[in-house]
Design a protein around this motif. Structure first.
Motif, mmCIF file in Angstrom:
data_model
loop_
_atom_site.group_PDB
_atom_site.id
_atom_site.type_symbol
_atom_site.label_atom_id
_atom_site.label_comp_id
_atom_site.label_asym_id
_atom_site.label_seq_id
_atom_site.Cartn_x
_atom_site.Cartn_y
_atom_site.Cartn_z
ATOM 1 N N LYS A 68 0.814 -1.220 0.000
ATOM 2 C CA LYS A 68 0.000 0.000 0.000
ATOM 3 C C LYS A 68 0.851 1.274 0.000
ATOM 4 O O LYS A 68 0.315 2.373 -0.025
ATOM 5 C CB LYS A 68 -0.934 0.019 1.217
ATOM 6 C CG LYS A 68 -1.998 -1.065 1.195
ATOM 7 C CD LYS A 68 -2.865 -0.975 2.431
ATOM 8 C CE LYS A 68 -3.921 -2.061 2.451
ATOM 9 N NZ LYS A 68 -4.711 -2.017 3.692
ATOM 10 N N ILE A 69 2.182 1.119 0.063
ATOM 11 C CA ILE A 69 3.076 2.276 0.122
ATOM 12 C C ILE A 69 3.937 2.288 -1.140
ATOM 13 O O ILE A 69 4.612 1.313 -1.446
ATOM 14 C CB ILE A 69 3.963 2.231 1.385
ATOM 15 C CG1 ILE A 69 3.098 2.136 2.639
ATOM 16 C CG2 ILE A 69 4.867 3.457 1.443
ATOM 17 C CD1 ILE A 69 3.879 1.938 3.926
ATOM 18 N N LYS A 70 3.876 3.398 -1.876
ATOM 19 C CA LYS A 70 4.557 3.510 -3.176
ATOM 20 C C LYS A 70 5.516 4.697 -3.184
ATOM 21 O O LYS A 70 5.156 5.781 -2.737
ATOM 22 C CB LYS A 70 3.529 3.730 -4.306
ATOM 23 C CG LYS A 70 2.335 2.789 -4.295
ATOM 24 C CD LYS A 70 2.701 1.445 -4.809
ATOM 25 C CE LYS A 70 1.478 0.534 -4.865
ATOM 26 N NZ LYS A 70 1.821 -0.852 -4.944
ATOM 27 N N PRO A 71 6.708 4.513 -3.758
ATOM 28 C CA PRO A 71 7.602 5.658 -3.951
ATOM 29 C C PRO A 71 7.089 6.529 -5.097
ATOM 30 O O PRO A 71 6.483 6.020 -6.036
ATOM 31 C CB PRO A 71 8.939 5.032 -4.346
ATOM 32 C CG PRO A 71 8.763 3.565 -4.270
ATOM 33 C CD PRO A 71 7.302 3.266 -4.187
ATOM 34 N N SER A 72 7.340 7.818 -5.023
ATOM 35 C CA SER A 72 6.934 8.715 -6.104
ATOM 36 C C SER A 72 8.028 9.735 -6.391
ATOM 37 O O SER A 72 8.550 10.369 -5.475
ATOM 38 C CB SER A 72 5.640 9.450 -5.741
ATOM 39 O OG SER A 72 5.358 10.435 -6.716
ATOM 40 N N ASP A 73 8.339 9.886 -7.683
ATOM 41 C CA ASP A 73 9.302 10.902 -8.115
ATOM 42 C C ASP A 73 8.598 12.032 -8.859
ATOM 43 O O ASP A 73 9.213 12.755 -9.625
ATOM 44 C CB ASP A 73 10.388 10.273 -9.006
ATOM 45 C CG ASP A 73 9.824 9.718 -10.315
ATOM 46 O OD1 ASP A 73 8.583 9.717 -10.503
ATOM 47 O OD2 ASP A 73 10.640 9.284 -11.156
ATOM 48 N N ILE A 74 7.302 12.192 -8.599
ATOM 49 C CA ILE A 74 6.485 13.149 -9.350
ATOM 50 C C ILE A 74 7.083 14.558 -9.315
ATOM 51 O O ILE A 74 7.010 15.296 -10.298
ATOM 52 C CB ILE A 74 5.016 13.143 -8.843
ATOM 53 C CG1 ILE A 74 4.102 13.850 -9.821
ATOM 54 C CG2 ILE A 74 4.891 13.727 -7.453
ATOM 55 C CD1 ILE A 74 3.781 13.067 -11.057
ATOM 56 N N GLU A 75 7.698 14.935 -8.196
ATOM 57 C CA GLU A 75 8.240 16.292 -8.093
ATOM 58 C C GLU A 75 9.552 16.471 -8.849
ATOM 59 O O GLU A 75 9.981 17.591 -9.077
ATOM 60 C CB GLU A 75 8.400 16.697 -6.626
ATOM 61 C CG GLU A 75 7.076 16.926 -5.932
ATOM 62 C CD GLU A 75 7.190 17.787 -4.688
ATOM 63 O OE1 GLU A 75 8.220 17.727 -3.989
ATOM 64 O OE2 GLU A 75 6.233 18.533 -4.426
ATOM 65 N N PHE A 76 10.186 15.371 -9.254
ATOM 66 C CA PHE A 76 11.430 15.483 -10.028
ATOM 67 C C PHE A 76 11.175 16.155 -11.371
ATOM 68 O O PHE A 76 12.068 16.751 -11.955
ATOM 69 C CB PHE A 76 12.040 14.103 -10.292
ATOM 70 C CG PHE A 76 12.628 13.417 -9.088
ATOM 71 C CD1 PHE A 76 12.389 13.858 -7.793
ATOM 72 C CD2 PHE A 76 13.422 12.303 -9.255
ATOM 73 C CE1 PHE A 76 12.925 13.208 -6.699
ATOM 74 C CE2 PHE A 76 13.969 11.648 -8.167
ATOM 75 C CZ PHE A 76 13.723 12.097 -6.880
ATOM 76 N N LYS A 77 9.949 16.020 -11.875
ATOM 77 C CA LYS A 77 9.606 16.508 -13.212
ATOM 78 C C LYS A 77 9.063 17.940 -13.201
ATOM 79 O O LYS A 77 8.765 18.489 -14.244
ATOM 80 C CB LYS A 77 8.578 15.572 -13.852
ATOM 81 C CG LYS A 77 9.041 14.121 -13.940
ATOM 82 C CD LYS A 77 7.869 13.194 -14.198
ATOM 83 C CE LYS A 77 8.276 11.747 -14.260
ATOM 84 N NZ LYS A 77 8.596 11.178 -12.949
ATOM 85 N N LEU A 78 8.907 18.517 -12.010
ATOM 86 C CA LEU A 78 8.324 19.854 -11.884
ATOM 87 C C LEU A 78 9.421 20.894 -11.688
ATOM 88 O O LEU A 78 10.489 20.585 -11.167
ATOM 89 C CB LEU A 78 7.348 19.885 -10.702
ATOM 90 C CG LEU A 78 6.155 18.928 -10.815
ATOM 91 C CD1 LEU A 78 5.334 18.951 -9.535
ATOM 92 C CD2 LEU A 78 5.289 19.256 -12.004
ATOM 93 N N PRO A 79 9.166 22.148 -12.094
ATOM 94 C CA PRO A 79 10.181 23.203 -11.914
ATOM 95 C C PRO A 79 10.547 23.361 -10.435
ATOM 96 O O PRO A 79 9.696 23.234 -9.561
ATOM 97 C CB PRO A 79 9.482 24.466 -12.434
ATOM 98 C CG PRO A 79 8.367 23.982 -13.297
ATOM 99 C CD PRO A 79 7.951 22.638 -12.756
#
Length: 193
Positions: A68-79
């Motif tokens: 139920k716990i996932k890593p996320s790099d979503i902010e790596f792609k944002l300015p």
């Protein structure tokens, strides 16, 4: 699906983070917890952070046994530097069927009024708050806010700063890190200087 976003530099991620994330996944109405690795917190010095890739990899190592716990790099792609309100807008656009909420400690809740567009965040997203030692007096604006949910998670007094300083002093911190993560830190000689 309700997704709780647990933001952090995770420098390194440790068992305290995992205990909180797992508690939120198991004892709240959140379906998943995304550990959002922050590439650069506007309030922290970037030079104290390990490379983004290493911190993300450590989150992968630490969470692989928690479905139920996932890593996320979503902010790596944002300015950069980025703000939470921008990340939430980006996620809502990318995953319109998901309902995103924030996870934070009481200490962060007390400074939420200083966040960029915090009113917009509270109008559109729930906030799940876990207890912290010495978090100070509750900001009255948030005491009975309908979007703020207090979750009685365990109080954890472990910090990434303490772990980094302990490694530098050659102390044994293995109980505070998942085994695979500790092996990765040791192999790469992280936090030695």
């Amino acid at each position: 699906m309700k997704v709780g976003l647990y933001f952090g530099t995770f420098n390194p991620i440790h068992i305290g983070h995992l205990i909180i994330a797992n508690h939120m996944a198991e004892y709240s109405d959140l379906d998943q917890i995304w550990m959002v690795v922050t590439p650069h917190n506007p309030h922290k010095q970037k030079n104290t952070l390990l490379d983004d890739y290493h911190r993300l990899h450590m989150v992968h190592l630490a969470t692989e046994d928690f479905p139920k716990i996932k890593p996320s790099d979503i902010e790596f792609k944002l300015p950069q530097p980025n703000y939470t309100v921008n990340t939430l807008a980006h996620l809502q656009e990318k995953f319109p069927v998901y309902e995103f909420s924030l996870i934070m400690g009481e200490d962060n809740l007390n400074s939420l009024h200083k966040w960029k567009n915090y009113e917009h965040i509270l109008s559109n997203h729930d906030v799940y708050v876990y207890p912290r030692v010495n978090s100070g007096e509750m900001n009255s604006e948030f005491a009975n806010h309908p979007k703020i949910h207090r979750v009685g998670a365990p109080v954890i007094e472990i910090s990434s700063t303490f772990i980094r300083e302990s490694i530098k002093k050659k102390k044994n911190v293995t109980p505070m890190l998942p085994r695979k993560l500790w092996e990765y830190v040791e192999h790469n000689l992280f936090y030695r200087k």
